[in-house]
Design an enzyme around this catalytic site. Structure first.
Site, PDB file in Angstrom:
ATOM      1  N   SER A  14       0.818  -1.217   0.000  1.00 40.94           N
ATOM      2  CA  SER A  14       0.000   0.000   0.000  1.00 40.94           C
ATOM      3  C   SER A  14       0.853   1.270   0.000  1.00 40.94           C
ATOM      4  O   SER A  14       0.307   2.374  -0.005  1.00 40.94           O
ATOM      5  CB  SER A  14      -0.949  -0.010   1.206  1.00 40.94           C
ATOM      6  OG  SER A  14      -0.220  -0.020   2.414  1.00 40.94           O
ATOM      7  N   GLU A  84       8.301  -1.407   9.593  1.00 38.78           N
ATOM      8  CA  GLU A  84       7.913  -2.772   9.982  1.00 38.78           C
ATOM      9  C   GLU A  84       7.703  -2.921  11.491  1.00 38.78           C
ATOM     10  O   GLU A  84       8.179  -3.878  12.107  1.00 38.78           O
ATOM     11  CB  GLU A  84       8.973  -3.788   9.512  1.00 38.78           C
ATOM     12  CG  GLU A  84       9.315  -3.721   8.033  1.00 38.78           C
ATOM     13  CD  GLU A  84       8.224  -4.259   7.112  1.00 38.78           C
ATOM     14  OE1 GLU A  84       7.141  -4.664   7.594  1.00 38.78           O
ATOM     15  OE2 GLU A  84       8.482  -4.259   5.894  1.00 38.78           O
ATOM     16  N   ILE A 161       3.563 -14.446  11.788  1.00 31.40           N
ATOM     17  CA  ILE A 161       4.836 -13.749  11.575  1.00 31.40           C
ATOM     18  C   ILE A 161       5.588 -14.559  10.538  1.00 31.40           C
ATOM     19  O   ILE A 161       6.053 -15.664  10.819  1.00 31.40           O
ATOM     20  CB  ILE A 161       5.649 -13.668  12.890  1.00 31.40           C
ATOM     21  CG1 ILE A 161       4.904 -12.879  13.964  1.00 31.40           C
ATOM     22  CG2 ILE A 161       7.047 -13.065  12.618  1.00 31.40           C
ATOM     23  CD1 ILE A 161       4.962 -11.379  13.830  1.00 31.40           C
TER      24      ILE A 161
END
Ligand code: ADP
Ligand code: TMP
Ligand code: MG
Ligand code: ZN
Length: 184
Positions: A14, A84, A161
């Site tokens: 995005s 992140e 994860i």
């Protein structure tokens, strides 16, 4: 004066990392001192850079946990950038609040939701403290509409994860997400 907290969230592809890099450029052009961090877990392309899906990159300090951030600061940084954030521990909240209270602008980018539609808690916590939340969208891989707010995992292995890119994950809108998960 205290600093501002900007949190950039959204699904994969995005433009979160690209947006973070644009803010880094603004401070760099203004010759402001900054530091950029990223969790070492995200070793996708490079251990010492943040890299976007369109291949722009910026040098970053790799960290294993949020306690490593404050000791790496010289004190005179104007802004701190972290990519992140979903891979960092929840102590990031206290670390970030301390930095904005001490006058630094902080820019964080990360996933709001896992591919299972579960919020990443650390991202939710930082969104609560933010002065500005920027919610990015992707182009839905299935229908082509600019409504992609979710990430769909196209392979079975791995958990919530699980570092990866296009070989594992696509960005989708909510309608296509529900449709794809129905066929499972
Ligand atoms: P993020 O960090 O949110 O994953 P990036 O900033 O790394 O996003 O990547 C954004 C870039 O990814 C876009 O500029 C575009 O070139 C590329 N891209 C690939 N797939 C898509 C998609 N489905 N929607 C939007 N951009 C995409
Ligand atoms: P990106 O948002 O910059 O594209 O990177 C997201 C990273 O997070 C990528 O390495 C894949 C990983 N990821 C997970 O670990 N779990 C998930 O549920 C999702 C959607 C992505
Ligand atoms: Mg990114
Ligand atoms: Zn769609």
């Amino acid at each position: 004066a205290t600093g501002n907290l900007v949190v950039i969230v959204g699904p994969m592809y995005s433009g979160k990392t690209s947006e973070l890099i644009s803010f880094i450029e603004i401070y760099t052009l203004g010759k402001k001192k900054i530091k950029v961090f990223k969790p070492l877990l995200d070793n996708r392309y490079n251990e010492t850079s943040i890299v976007s899906h369109s291949n722009t990159s910026v040098k970053a300090i790799p960290i294993n946990n949020s306690a490593e951030i404050l000791p790496r600061l010289d004190g005179d940084e104007k802004a701190i950038f972290i990519d992140e954030i979903q891979f960092l521990d929840e102590t990031l909240r206290e670390v970030v609040v301390e930095m904005i209270n001490s006058g630094k602008d902080v820019y964080c980018a990360g996933l709001d939701l896992s591919y299972k539609n579960n919020p990443f808690k650390v991202t939710s916590l930082l969104m609560s403290h933010a002065d500005t939340v920027i919610k990015k969208k992707a182009v839905c891989h299935e229908c082509g509409e600019y409504r992609g707010t979710m990430t769909y995992k196209t392979v079975e292995n791995g958990g919530e994860i699980d570092v990866g890119g296009f070989e594992k994950y696509i960005a989708v809108c909510r309608d296509c997400y529900l449709e794809l998960n129905k066929n499972k």
